[in-house]
Design an enzyme around this catalytic site. Structure first.
Site, PDB file in Angstrom:
ATOM      1  N   GLY A  85     -14.934  -4.304 -68.431  1.00  0.00           N
ATOM      2  CA  GLY A  85     -15.496  -3.085 -68.868  1.00  0.00           C
ATOM      3  C   GLY A  85     -14.855  -1.706 -68.253  1.00  0.00           C
ATOM      4  N   GLU A  86     -14.266  -2.092 -67.002  1.00  0.00           N
ATOM      5  CA  GLU A  86     -13.614  -0.670 -66.414  1.00  0.00           C
ATOM      6  C   GLU A  86     -11.897  -0.629 -66.751  1.00  0.00           C
ATOM      7  OE1 GLU A  86     -15.959   0.957 -64.431  1.00  0.00           O
ATOM      8  OE2 GLU A  86     -17.469  -0.241 -64.641  1.00  0.00           O
TER       9      GLU A  86
END
Ligand SMILES: Cc1cc2nc3c(=O)[nH]c(=O)nc-3n(C[C@H](O)[C@H](O)[C@H](O)COP(=O)(O)OP(=O)(O)OC[C@H]3O[C@@H](n4cnc5c(N)ncnc54)[C@H](O)[C@@H]3O)c2cc1C
Lengths: 341, 758
Positions: free
Chosen positions: B724-725
């Site tokens: 996600g990051e």
């Protein structure tokens, strides 16, 4: 947002009648009148929601599109009704062919949704995006509350003006289309309780001077019905260049509307409008004079740009804008000269 | 236990799958919290402070109360005692709101107007006059009155030191010494920070978009003095979170109080500009980097000192030196971080909270060093690549950084780059190529789930998981289908409700690792039960066989040699309805009671940078082309290539979107985004999305994403690192490095704008 009354005008006469009340007539400015016309609403309703404008009555003029919604082009020039939608003007074949600066100024403005909704009359009357004007919790805004001061002068002011500013207000006029109208020497048709009048478009907006809250030379209740752009050998060789941080959907940091009539490489006539960094839609007669009779070269374009910004006044974050404005104009002129028409 | 690390032949893990909730989303059926139907709700509108520091002397409420439809106006005088002060994103004290007359920051909630309609509440809110005793605020770095606090190692952050960085730097033949800055940024998820509270006797239900259902539940229960069982939070879908919906905020408890006072459900839909100050943001940071190197490019010293802004009472910080100290082999490392307290709201999580602002300076510095040395920037990374953590010598669970660089460089056409800055042109446009390392620690938390399976081959998994736009429902369906041998469509996933088994908050890229590993464990329990029953049954094809040799595949229990017993037979042996398990998964290295703590709303996390056994990070390489107009200096980024290696990828389709979204945000972060602060009054000025710029479609051209295959058997049983990051992390520096290459101008402060290059 405060409660207001909604009225719907079916024709011009009714619109004018609804907007002509004794209190409206006594208002300090067109924008301060308690009765406001409602066209696309994309400026007005926004400002009402954030409590900046507090009209008591809205007169919906969209039904006037029958009377004032036409686009007409002939040998004399271009006529645009006040209720023409931005999108329709931007896509009109005659506008695209003969007045590219106008078409581009509209194509490069706002977003498709807004352009479908917004009218040309409302467009030229859009108000500054200065954050201090748009946030009523800042007490100091001479435009919003006359005499209160200007929070922008030493604040976050990157998007504001360097041309035509005063020590009372450095708000910029944010729109695009109006700069093209100013450059091309357009006129604006106005109807009021006292009848019809025609104003040079350049005179529609006022410089802030001592009274930044007044904004235009319209009397309270006056209605814009349309614009006329005179034909000229320069309109086909024209363009609108808009410089901004992102590629689309942003107001101009600097823009230039230019039109050239060239004889060989020599400028017979030049029209120069500037936007994004001026207090009102801006025509630079200085730049035009500097170009007239000169071959259009990098050097003459640069000289015109110097002339256009000779009187620029900067505040804090606007320090870069005269230079950006000059470069924008030079680029626009050279690009315009290179146009194949 | 499933120990075959993720993908297996014929399974669903690793196969692209469209979102099982996609249709609901695009047809408006997906219910976001403010869409949940409630009976006869009243509407709340917030009054927020117009000063950043001071006290409220009094409020004139008569005009507001006179607006027809107004039911109540909450303020410190009438409700101040009713809630305990909230905790910040770090679980420690933060700014207060209606608890007292104190104003800590611009845009702080000072009153809540409740009315029969949204319009009446808003009109009345505009009529509230607050009489302030204003004090001069301190806005940000270098403002008079700010207070710096040097941070010490704690449970979540450490400040690695190794060797003697100062001496090594002093003696290094090549030195790079530079300062960098990153701006204030706000998440602005499309969905606003809404809250709806409904009381039913002693029970409170909160509909609020959140990335931490159980965290919100526990926080509000504590604030209102309620038993945990009496608070339920519901967030079936969140319209974007990006960290902004990670930590509880003060608004929720006040809406609950308002609902109790007016004896009706109360719904709050705050405005866009209020979102800038009633929720969190990414604070501005400053950095000082010193790199010492040999002529060969080998690093001798790395020193990274950072400064971050926070509010007066909170020391919330992200301290990304935990990451930057671990990027490259280096014998001497010094790191230090200070929080600078100002009169501001408390910052919080925002996509890759530590890594985005801290990798920017490191990766720019590496590019600067490469230029100084005359070494290709990719080669400089290769020279300093390592398979052991430079801080403490632990092995990486896996590290495929250079594979990412090589794959991305090939696709990007890096070989076409003329290293000379300003040398590449296309007409009036100066062209620049830049690259940078991306990374993100692989985190995993404890998690719980309930799973059932019917003889008809329908499975249902339930957990208080979070769908914040990442594709979390689909993720669960894929894993369960994979492990139970079903079709993805056979799995019903229920999440978004704190009445379901708790999982950690969705943040720090832990969600996929935490929830898939517990789901896989639940599937394994069901398989084990079925296998055991099958071998113990008197009759049946598997009677007396080894239960470990039986697998679930293609709706059957499958034994050695491909012998199959239909699922209907196998399940019916145990139950004619459904079999169900409740499972808790506590990852290696966490306290045994970590799952129990979840039920108290307490989350623990195994952090990739701080594990005892290995250091676990996902790595990537990001490349971008920028173009700068030679006259007017607009900066555009028409194409980018990013390659990532992040272990097992469950759903490549969703992962592609995540990576791409991250990379786009990186461009946004480098060229567009910044919250502007009026330093005189410590107030955010461009608090709307017309002036707070993010890219529009026209700003984003080609966006290539490369999945570099990586099998990681050490990071967690399914080999999942989280994605996600990482997509945003390297792109900030890649853009700045490309701008340097295009123009020869090194801009060390984001965002890079026209005026920096004129
Ligand atoms: C997010 C956003 C981005 C934008 N970006 C751009 C941009 O890049 N470039 C750009 O140029 N513009 C931009 N705009 C402004 C937009 O073009 C204007 O809002 C729009 O043109 C206004 O037209 P309207 O018909 O909606 O006006 P309204 O909102 O209906 O009216 C505006 C004002 O004019 C008055 N008025 C309207 N018609 C008449 C009339 N015939 N006679 C007298 N008074 C009248 C109204 O009373 C009101 O005070 C943007 C707007 C938004 C919201």
């Amino acid at each position: 947002m405060r409660p207001f009354r909604y009225e719907h005008a079916t024709d011009r006469a009714q619109a004018l009648q609804l907007a002509t009340t004794p209190t409206a007539a006594a208002a300090a400015a067109h924008v301060a009148a308690p009765v406001q016309y409602l066209a696309g609403g994309t400026t007005l309703i926004d400002l009402m929601k954030i409590d900046v404008m507090r009209p008591e009555v809205l007169v919906d003029i969209n039904a006037l599109a029958g009377q004032h919604g036409e686009i007409r082009a002939d040998d004399a020039g271009l006529r645009l009704g006040a209720l023409v939608r931005m999108a329709d003007a931007a896509a009109h074949p005659a506008v695209l062919r003969d007045y590219p600066a106008i078409a581009q100024s509209l194509q490069l403005a706002a977003s498709p949704q807004l352009r479908n909704m917004a009218s040309l009359g409302g467009n030229v009357l859009q108000r500054t995006r200065c954050n201090y004007f748009r946030d009523v919790t800042y007490a100091a805004c001479n435009k919003r509350s006359p005499g209160s001061g200007c929070a922008a002068m030493e604040g976050v002011n990157r998007r504001l003006a360097v041309l035509g500013v005063s020590d009372r207000c450095i708000a910029n006029y944010p729109g695009d289309f109006a700069n093209a109208l100013a450059a091309l020497g357009a006129a604006v048709d106005v109807e009021g309780p006292k009848g019809r009048r025609v104003m040079a478009f350049e005179d529609l907006h006022r410089l802030p001077g001592e009274t930044p809250h007044v904004e235009t030379n319209l009397a309270p209740g006056e209605l814009i019905t349309g614009f006329s752009v005179p034909a000229g050998p320069w309109t086909r060789r024209s363009l609108y260049l808009k410089i901004r941080d992102r590629q689309s959907y942003e107001f101009a940091l600097a823009s230039a509307a230019v039109a050239l009539d060239l004889d060989g490489g020599v400028v017979r006539e030049a029209r120069v409008g500037l936007g994004g960094l001026s207090a009102k839609p801006w025509r630079s007669h200085e730049a035009e004079a500097a170009l007239r009779g000169k071959p259009l070269t990098e050097a003459s374009a640069q000289a015109a740009a110097e002339a256009a910004f000779a009187k620029a006044v900067v505040h804090g974050e606007t320090r870069f804008k005269p230079e950006l404005g000059r470069r924008t104009l030079v680029r626009a002129l050279l690009q315009c000269a290179a146009m194949e028409i | 236990m499933a120990d075959d690390a993720g993908r297996r032949p014929g399974g669903h893990i690793g196969q692209p799958h469209v979102r099982i909730d996609g249709r609901a989303k695009v047809t408006g059926q997906a219910r976001y919290p403010a869409d949940e139907p409630t009976t006869n709700p009243a509407w709340a509108y917030l009054v927020i402070s117009a000063i950043a520091r001071g006290r409220i002397r009094g409020m004139q409420l008569e005009a507001a109360r006179a607006v027809p439809g107004v039911l109540d106006i909450l303020n410190h005088a009438n409700v101040g005692q009713e809630v305990k002060s909230p905790m910040g994103p770090d679980g420690k004290p933060t700014t207060t709101t209606l608890e007292s007359d104190r104003v800590w920051h611009d845009g702080q909630i000072v009153a809540v107007v409740v009315a029969d309609s949204f319009e009446a509440a808003r009109e009345a809110a505009y009529k509230v006059v607050v009489d302030y005793e204003a004090e001069t605020p301190s806005a940000t770095f270098d403002s008079p009155g700010v207070q710096a606090e040097a941070l010490k190692t704690d449970a979540t952050h450490s400040y690695p030191l190794k060797g003697d960085a100062a001496a090594a730097f002093a003696a290094a033949p090549v030195k790079l010494d530079a300062r960098y800055e990153t701006p204030t940024q706000h998440h602005n998820p499309l969905e606003l920070f809404t809250t709806t509270c409904v009381w039913d006797g002693p029970k409170l239900t909160i509909y609020e978009p959140t990335q931490s259902m159980w965290g919100l539940k526990a926080a509000v229960a504590r604030q209102l003095g309620l038993d945990l069982v009496n608070v339920r939070t519901v967030s079936r879908f969140a319209g974007g979170g990006f960290g902004g919906k990670g930590a509880p905020t003060s608004r929720t408890a006040w809406i609950a109080v308002a609902a109790r006072r007016v004896k009706r459900p109360v719904k709050l839909v705050p405005t866009r500009d209020q979102g800038f100050t009633i929720a969190t943001y990414r604070a501005e940071t400053q950095h000082h980097i010193q790199l010492g190197a040999e002529r060969s490019g080998r690093l001798l010293a790395l020193s990274h000192e950072g400064w971050e802004i926070s509010s007066r009472p909170s020391s919330y910080n992200v301290s990304g030196t935990t990451t930057t100290a671990r990027m490259y082999a280096c014998p001497n490392i010094a790191t230090k971080v200070s929080v600078v307290h100002a009169d501001r709201n408390t910052p919080g999580f925002m996509r890759a909270p530590p890594d985005t602002p801290y990798m920017f300076p490191l990766e720019c510095a590496m590019d600067e060093l490469a230029h100084e040395l005359g070494i290709d920037p990719i080669e400089l990374r290769r020279i300093n690549d390592t398979q052991t953590d430079p801080v403490d010598g632990k092995p990486y669970s896996s590290r495929s950084l250079m594979k990412c660089f090589d794959a991305a460089a090939a696709k990007f056409g890096w070989a076409r780059r003329n290293p000379q800055p300003g040398s590449m042109r296309d007409g009036d446009w100066l062209v620049g190529y830049g690259c940078a390392t991306s990374c993100y620690p692989s985190n995993i938390g404890p998690a719980t789930a309930r799973l059932s399976l019917t003889p008809q081959g329908k499975a249902a998994i339930q957990l208080a998981g979070h769908e914040i736009g990442t594709g979390a429902y689909t993720l669960m369906a894929i894993v369960v289908a994979d492990r139970l041998g079903l079709a993805v469509e056979d799995v019903q996933v229920t999440m978004g409700d704190s009445d379901l088994p708790p999982v950690p908050g969705a943040g720090g890229s832990n969600n996929a690792a935490s929830t898939t590993n517990v789901a896989a464990k639940a599937c394994e329990e069901i398989r084990h039960k079925l296998a055991l029953a099958a071998v113990q049954a008197g009759a049946g094809i598997f009677a007396g066989a080894d239960p470990a040799g039986l697998k679930l595949a293609d709706r059957a229990l499958v034994g050695p040699g491909g012998r199959r017993e239909p699922l209907a037979t196998a399940v019916s042996r145990i139950s004619s309805g459904a079999i169900e398990v409740h499972v808790e998964n506590v990852p290696q290295g966490l306290a045994p009671d970590a799952a129990a703590a979840l039920y108290q709303g307490k989350m623990s996390m195994s952090r990739g940078a701080e594990r005892k056994d290995v250091t676990a990070f996902a790595f990537g390489a990001q490349f971008v082309e920028v173009r700068v107009h030679r006259r007017t200096c607009e900066i555009r980024a028409p194409r980018a290539v990013s390659a990532f290696a992040a272990g097992t990828i469950v759903n490549p389709l969703a992962a592609h979107s995540q990576y791409q979204g991250g990379a786009i945000w990186g461009i946004s972060s480098a060229l567009h985004e910044a919250t502007e602060i009026d330093r005189r009054v410590a107030r955010y000025v461009n608090d709307n999305i017309a002036d707070y710029l993010i890219p529009v479609n026209a700003d984003i051209g080609e966006m290539d994403v490369i999945f570099v295959p990586e099998e990681d058997h050490r990071v967690n049983p399914l080999g999942i690192k989280g994605i996600g990051e990482i997509g945003i992390v390297g792109m900030n520096a890649a853009v700045a490095n490309a701008v340097f290459h295009a123009t020869g101008r090194r801009i060390r402060k984001l965002p890079i704008r026209i005026e920096d290059l004129l």
